[in-house]
Design a protein around this motif. Structure first.
Motif, PDB file in Angstrom:
ATOM      1  N   THR A  92       0.843  -1.188   0.000  1.00  0.00           N
ATOM      2  CA  THR A  92       0.000   0.000   0.000  1.00  0.00           C
ATOM      3  C   THR A  92       0.881   1.242   0.000  1.00  0.00           C
ATOM      4  O   THR A  92       1.905   1.291   0.678  1.00  0.00           O
ATOM      5  N   VAL A 114      -0.151  -4.560   4.008  1.00  0.00           N
ATOM      6  CA  VAL A 114      -1.270  -4.914   4.887  1.00  0.00           C
ATOM      7  C   VAL A 114      -1.602  -6.383   4.642  1.00  0.00           C
ATOM      8  O   VAL A 114      -1.592  -6.847   3.492  1.00  0.00           O
ATOM      9  N   TYR A 116      -4.057  -9.531   4.287  1.00  0.00           N
ATOM     10  CA  TYR A 116      -5.434  -9.871   3.947  1.00  0.00           C
ATOM     11  C   TYR A 116      -5.648 -11.367   4.182  1.00  0.00           C
ATOM     12  O   TYR A 116      -4.827 -12.184   3.771  1.00  0.00           O
ATOM     13  N   ARG A 125      -9.390  -7.570   4.609  1.00  0.00           N
ATOM     14  CA  ARG A 125      -8.324  -6.773   5.219  1.00  0.00           C
ATOM     15  C   ARG A 125      -8.283  -6.971   6.733  1.00  0.00           C
ATOM     16  O   ARG A 125      -9.322  -7.026   7.390  1.00  0.00           O
TER      17      ARG A 125
END
Length: 201
Positions: A92, A114, A116, A125
């Motif tokens: 990200t 991040v 998931y 998420r």
């Protein structure tokens, strides 16, 4: 002195590991990549893809640091493997350049990811964040027998709104540059002028 037993790392009572981005790259990742002695045995070596973030060694109540050999997803490609057992890591934002103090030399880069849960691209998420550090600039151009990355993994604080969530993430990223020393006393008092990464009073 910190000591390592397998993958579990322990610091002396009253101390915590809180390095800056530059210290992580120059004092730890660079030394690991070129097989130089490390300042202290406080970062274990694991294969990140073999663990989900909640199962990583060291407990999930605090941030953790790991060396990991960079994995390639396909044998003839360059894309890194971001999958784990129960999900995957997704990048990200833009990579942050890490510049050495006292000059304009780029020594590394930090990527924020991040976690998931589930299969890409329809994963759910989670609150797990990874900062992945790699060598960059002139250091990246030198021949290496193995490509290493250094991973900082933590669980983001939960908040009521998405705006606050984003602010928490920014605060967490900024926090890794806030301390002048890698190892400090928990009560926040500085040492007696010792700027080393593993100092005590």
């Amino acid at each position: 002195m910190a000591r390592s037993q397998g993958m579990m790392v322990k610091l002396p009572p009253g101390f915590r590991f809180h390095p800056t981005d530059e210290e992580l790259v120059v004092e730890y990742l660079k030394r690991k990549a070129f097989s130089f002695p490390l300042p202290a045995s406080v970062i274990p070596e694991i294969q990140i893809s073999r663990f989900d973030p909640w199962d990583l060694p060291g407990g999930s109540e605090r941030e953790r640091y790991f060396f990991s050999a960079r994995e390639i997803k396909y044998r003839n490609g360059k894309r890194p493997n971001r999958a784990s057992i129960a999900g995957y890591w997704k990048a990200t934002g833009k990579d942050k350049q890490i510049v050495a103090k006292g000059g304009n030399q780029i020594v590394g880069a930090k990527k924020t990811l991040v976690f998931y849960r589930g299969k890409a691209p329809a994963g759910e998420r989670t609150d797990w964040i990874m900062h992945e550090y790699r060598l960059a600039g002139a250091l990246q151009e030198q021949p290496l027998t193995r490509e290493w990355v250094l991973c900082r993994i933590f669980r983001k604080r939960r908040s009521s709104t998405r705006t606050t969530d984003r602010a928490d993430l920014v605060d967490s990223e900024a926090g890794s540059d806030a301390e002048p020393s890698c190892v400090t006393e928990i009560n926040g008092e500085a040492g007696d002028g010792d700027d080393s990464c593993c100092s005590s009073r």
